[in-house]
Every structure is written in structure tokens, then in C-alpha cells.
Design an enzyme around this catalytic site. Structure first.
Site, short mmCIF file in Angstrom:
data_model
loop_
_atom_site.label_atom_id
_atom_site.label_comp_id
_atom_site.label_asym_id
_atom_site.label_seq_id
_atom_site.Cartn_x
_atom_site.Cartn_y
_atom_site.Cartn_z
N GLU A 177 0.77 -1.34 -0.13
CA GLU A 177 0.00 0.04 0.04
C GLU A 177 1.01 1.36 0.08
OE1 GLU A 177 -2.97 1.27 3.32
OE2 GLU A 177 -4.15 0.24 1.80
N LYS A 209 -13.79 1.27 -4.06
CA LYS A 209 -14.85 1.53 -3.02
C LYS A 209 -15.75 2.39 -3.67
CE LYS A 209 -11.60 2.26 0.79
NZ LYS A 209 -10.97 3.19 1.71
N HIS A 221 7.08 -26.90 2.46
CA HIS A 221 6.39 -28.03 2.09
C HIS A 221 5.42 -27.83 1.31
CE1 HIS A 221 8.56 -30.83 4.75
NE2 HIS A 221 8.71 -30.09 5.74
O1 F6P Z 1 -8.97 1.39 1.98
C1 F6P Z 1 -7.55 1.39 2.62
C2 F6P Z 1 -7.56 2.02 3.78
O2 F6P Z 1 -7.71 3.28 4.01
C3 F6P Z 1 -6.11 1.52 4.65
O3 F6P Z 1 -5.25 2.56 4.17
C4 F6P Z 1 -6.57 1.71 5.93
O4 F6P Z 1 -5.85 0.98 6.97
C5 F6P Z 1 -7.85 0.84 6.00
O5 F6P Z 1 -8.53 1.31 4.84
C6 F6P Z 1 -8.82 1.08 7.26
O6 F6P Z 1 -9.06 2.33 7.48
P1 F6P Z 1 -9.90 3.06 8.39
O7 F6P Z 1 -8.88 2.96 9.63
O8 F6P Z 1 -10.02 4.50 8.27
O9 F6P Z 1 -11.12 2.42 8.65
#
Ligand code: F6P
Length: 549
Positions: free
Chosen positions: A352, A511, A383
Site C-alpha cells: 500500500e 470503493k 512443504h
Molecule cells: O482502504 C484502505 C484503507 O484506507 C487503509 O489504508 C486503512 O488502513 C484501511 O483502509 C482502514 O481505514 P480506517 O482505519 O479509516 O477504517
């Protein structure tokens, strides 16, 4: 100018042409001091990087590369709270969370340390109250189950460390980590719980992540269904977030909301209250020992010359394989069972951070950036997929991690384990030549014809690079050092690749589309708005799902 057009890059390329034809077997045979030359020790942590396809000139060129990338200055900028996460206009100060000195950490003219310390105090109070059975549920019973609801950085770090430091953990308390929005995850967990002895930690920096919000709502509904008393929520739900208002709106009492800050990236946040499950499990003294370990690695990273700097050396070796040998992957192979979640944790930390295609000036890069990180407990992987590392067509640099002592003192187990660490890295380096393979087959009594037929399959090319990272015990201090070591390695690589390791725009598109598609799943009407594959999949799902689901 693109990095690959620089003189130093070209020098490395020319040097690669020389090195790629050399075998590590010969490098070791020709230099008895190789281990001493290419290993570093910091306290009880050893990095042996001698089993890499390098010589002194390689390292000297790589050190020149990192100097030309102006790493020294970038380190200062990060630790000094500059907004180096330029696309989000944010500082990158996870190191402040483990600043164990009395030095201030300034951000926009303000010291962030008083807030950091206040939050640590709050973590201590909750962790101790729960551990000492002073925190009681609505019916007066102590907490037996802590359930972290969060995803990504709000789950992987706490889960990985809670697991890793199990021997230091409280034994009569169970820890659960619910991240998947698939109802099976929350429902399977709720089945194990009693509301009166459960403590839910809703962990979300943004407090808008849909997966987390949905799981949290389901947990809340389950709780109220069983308890039927809104006021009981205060004793069973706490939150960690940079968005206090949203947490309060969700129904969590303000005093139960732990703070996060926008200058801490989710994947770098386990040092904050996101680490609450860790603090409850191992206690605050051990949690602080972990912060001490990370702080020690921060100091090492800040002050050691690059030649003796463990994260810098690890980063440069990664660059060497990624950008010159064309390696696409990096394996993480812990031999300590308690590190079973380390590969998953590092997948987020690394991919990421450095899975980026656009440089700091907004131009598309013309070189490779972050590798694919994968891994598994070493013994299990031996294995399973080591075949490909030994005899496959791909070059897979690998980190081996092992602790020198175990907790149960069952000698045979640990000796067998360690013999595998040493054997595998030796085998990967040396391989097995045709002569040796033929001699072995002869010894087994095979005929000349049989030997000829079998020989190609019995040869191991070797020359496969590995780092071995060994430490005395997987204790909280060492754990802190190890995680900080990888964080800084990732940072250094980002600097060399001239990318911003601290944003994550690439997670947004999926998203956004998911939100749009959700509304299309409400009714039974076939969809036509997408490409034929997406339409086909959605319509197949609609047709096949049980009615009313
Ligand atoms: O969608 C990725 C992300 O934003 C990550 O960078 C982050 O760790 C995760 O989602 C969770 O985000 P949040 O803590 O805001 O729920």
C-alpha cells in the site's frame, strides 16, 4: 530527469552485467571474510546479507545511489514533521508515537508529544482496568473477550503483534479480530461471545470505512438484542479514531473514544491506540517495551552511517533485485510460529506504501517500483512453495526470520527448526551442481542410463538471494525493532523511487464502484450499465440468490 538516466543508475546497470554471471558459491569460496563483511548487528538483532548477489562494489554503488537520492535530508524531513505526504498535505509522524525521549516533536509550531502522552495514559488506564478485572460489564462481570472490529491498518498490525507476543499475553482472555464484511466473520465471532463479558473496540481512523461500520452496527445490534439497555453500551464499546464526532454519533461515549491523528497513516498506526488490543493482551509495560524497541530502531536509522544502517541496507538490496535483476516479488519467511501474520502485515505496509506508478512530480515512472510481497511460515512454505524458489524460473529474494530462543525449552523442536533455517538459506545459495547430483545418484546404485535421465531434475541452480534476520527472543522490544526496521526499509525505497509512500489513492476506485453497485443489488431488475462481464456476473448473482436476500 528520470532516475534511470542518472550516471549512478547506469553504473549500477553496467555492474549488474558483471555480477549476474557470477555464482555466490564462488563468491564465498573466494572470500572467507564474506560473512563479516556483509552482516550487521544491532544489539541482539543480526542481519546476515552475505547470501546476496553482491560484492563490495555493488554495495558501494548502491550507497552512492541512496546518497544521491538525498536520503539524509528526507529522514530529517520525516522526523521533523514536514508534510512529506504531499498529495494529502500531511506530515508523517508515526515516529512521534514512540518518541521515548523528552524531546518535543513539532508540527506547525506545536509539540505533538503532550497529546501523544495523554493518549498513552488513556491506553494504560483502559488496559490495566481490563486486565485487573476492574473494568466490569453491565452485569458486574469482568471482560473475557476483546473484539477488535477494523480493517487494514486498523486490524493487521494489532492482530499480528497480539499473536506474535502471545507468550507475554494474558492467558484467560480471548482476542478476536473481525475485518471482513462477509457476515461469516462477525457471526462466527459473535457465536463465541457473551455480551456481558465482551469488549468491542471499533477501530477506524476515518470512521467511515464501510466494512468496519457494518460490522460494528451488527455487533451493536446483537449486543442490544441480548441486553436491551442502551446505557450498557458504554461498558462494552470503545472506539479508536481520528474522527471523534463520527464515533460519538455511532453511539460511543466520548470518554471511550481514543484519539488518532491525520499525521499517522493507518498502516503505521499500531503504536497508537490502534494498538489497544496489544496493550490489553500484553500489558502496558510490555507495550511500552515495544515502543522502546521501535524508538531504538528509529535512532539507529537516524544516526548510523548508511553502510551500517540495517533498514537502508535491506532497502538497497531490494532495489538491486527489483530494478536490476527484474525480480517481481519479495518473500517473507518467518520461522517463528508466532510471526504467522507478519507476511499479511507487511503486504499492506509495503504494497500500500510503494505500489505506486506516479512520482512526486506527477510523472509516470519508467522503472519498477514496489514488489509483490508474499510469505508464509517458513517450515510450512518449505512443504508448499519452496520448490518454485529452488528450481522455478523466477528469481525470488527472500527474508528469513528466526528467533534464537523459544519459550518452551523443548530442545529438539528448536534445533530442528533452526537447522532448517540454516539448511534452506545454504541450499538456496549453493544449489547442487551436476557433478554432486550425479555422485549422489551413483551412490544410490542407479545405472548410467537412469542417472542421465534423472540428472537434469536433480540439479539445483542455487544463487538464490536471502537475508537472514535473527534475534535472541521474540520479545516486545525486539518486535518493536523489527516492525520499525521494515517501516524504514519501505520509506527508503520510496525515496529512491521518488514516490509518496504515504498516500493510497489506489484503493478508492473499487470503493466508489462498490457503493454504486450496492444500489443496483436492491431489486431483481437485470443490469445493463456495465461491461458485459460485470453485467453478466451481477445478473447471475441476482438470478441465483435466494429471494429476499
Ligand atoms: O482502504 C484502505 C484503507 O484506507 C487503509 O489504508 C486503512 O488502513 C484501511 O483502509 C482502514 O481505514 P480506517 O482505519 O479509516 O477504517
Amino acid at each position: 530527469m528520470s532516475m534511470i538516466k542518472t550516471k549512478i543508475w547506469k553504473a549500477l546497470q553496467a555492474h549488474y552485467e558483471v555480477i549476474c554471471g557470477q555464482h555466490m558459491r564462488d563468491m564465498f569460496a573466494g572470500d572467507r571474510e564474506r560473512f563479516n563483511k556483509f552482516s550487521l548487528q544491532h544489539n541482539n538483532l543480526l542481519l546476515d546479507y552475505s547470501k546476496n548477489r553482491i560484492n563490495e562494489e555493488t554495495m558501494s554503488l548502491l550507497f552512492q545511489l541512496v546518497r544521491e537520492a538525498d536520503l539524509e535530508n528526507w529522514i530529517k524531513r520525516m522526523f521533523n514533521g514536514e508534510r512529506i505526504n504531499h498529495t494529502e498535505k500531511r506530515a508523517v509522524l508515526h515516529t512521534a508515537l514512540r518518541n521515548r525521549s523528552d524531546q518535543p516533536v513539532m508540527l506547525d509550531g506545536q509539540d505533538v508529544m503532550p497529546e501523544v502522552r495523554a493518549e498513552l495514559k488513556k491506553i494504560r488506564e483502559l488496559a490495566e482496568a481490563v486486565r485487573q478485572r476492574k473494568w466490569r460489564g453491565f452485569s458486574g462481570q469482568p471482560i473475557t473477550d476483546v473484539i477488535n472490529i477494523g480493517i487494514g491498518g486498523s486490524s493487521l498490525g494489532p492482530e499480528m503483534v497480539t499473536d506474535a507476543l502471545r507468550p507475554y499475553g494474558i492467558h484467560d482472555m480471548r482476542f478476536h479480530f473481525v475485518s471482513n464484511v462477509d457476515e461469516n466473520h462477525i457471526m462466527d465471532t459473535l457465536e463465541l461471545l457473551k455480551p456481558e463479558t465482551s469488549l468491542f473496540i471499533i477501530s477506524s481512523k476515518s470512521f467511515t470505512t464501510q466494512d468496519t461500520m457494518l460490522n460494528a452496527s451488527t455487533a451493536r445490534r446483537w449486543f442490544l438484542k441480548n441486553v436491551d439497555d442502551e446505557s450498557a453500551i458504554n461498558k462494552h464499546f470503545v472506539a479508536v479514531s481520528a474522527n471523534t464526532r463520527a464515533a460519538v454519533e455511532f453511539g460511543i461515549a466520548e470518554e471511550n473514544v481514543f484519539k488518532m491523528w491525520d499525521w499517522v497513516g493507518g498502516r503505521y498506526s499500531l503504536w497508537s491506540a490502534i494498538g489497544l488490543p496489544i496493550a490489553i493482551s500484553i500489558g502496558m509495560e510490555h507495550f511500552e517495551a515495544m515502543l522502546d524497541g521501535a524508538y531504538e530502531m528509529d535512532q539507529h536509522f537516524k544516526t548510523q552511517p548508511f553502510e551500517k544502517n540495517i533498514p537502508v541496507v535491506l532497502a538497497l538490496l531490494g532495489i538491486w533485485y527489483n530494478n536490476f535483476f527484474g525480480a517481481q516479488t519479495q518473500a517473507v519467511l518467518p520461522y517463528d510460529q508466532h510471526l504467522s501474520r507478519l507476511p499479511a502485515y507487511l503486504q499492506q505496509a509495503d504494497m500500500e506504501s510503494n505500489g505506486k506508478l506516479v512520482d512526486r512530480q506527477g510523472a509516470t515512472v519508467d522503472y519498477e517500483t514496489g514488489p509483490v510481497i508474499f510469505g508464509e511460515i517458513g517450515i510450512a512454505a518449505q512443504h508448499a512453495f519452496y520448490q518454485l524458489i529452488h528450481q522455478g524460473s523466477k528469481l525470488i529474494p527472500a527474508d528469513f526470520l528466526a528467533s534464537i530462543t523459544d519459550f518452551h525449552c523443548i530442545k529438539e523442536h528448536h534445533r530442528v527448526l533452526m537447522s532448517n533455517v540454516f539448511a534452506q538459506t545454504e541450499a538456496l545459495m549453493k544449489g547442487k551442481s551436476e557433478e554432486d547430483a550425479a555422485a549422489e545418484l551413483q551412490k544410490q546404485g542407479l545405472s548410467e542410463k537412469e542417472i542421465k535421465e534423472l540428472l537434469p531434475y536433480k540439479v539445483f541452480p542455487g544463487n538464490k538471494p536471502t537475508n537472514t534476520i535473527m534475534f535472541r527472543t521474540l520479545d516486545p522490544h525486539t518486535m518493536g525493532m523489527l516492525i520499525a526496521m521494515y517501516e524504514h526499509k519501505i520509506f527508503v525505497q520510496g525515496i529512491i523511487w521518488n514516490i509518496n509512500s504515504f498516500d493510497q489513492w489506489g484503493v478508492e476506485l473499487g470503493k466508489q464502484l462498490a457503493v454504486k453497485i450496492q444500489s443496483e443489488l436492491v431489486d431483481e431488475q437485470p443490469v445493463t450499465a456495465h461491461d458485459s462481464s460485470t453485467n453478466g456476473l451481477i445478473n447471475f448473482y441476482k438470478e441465483m440468490r435466494p429471494k429476499n436476500s
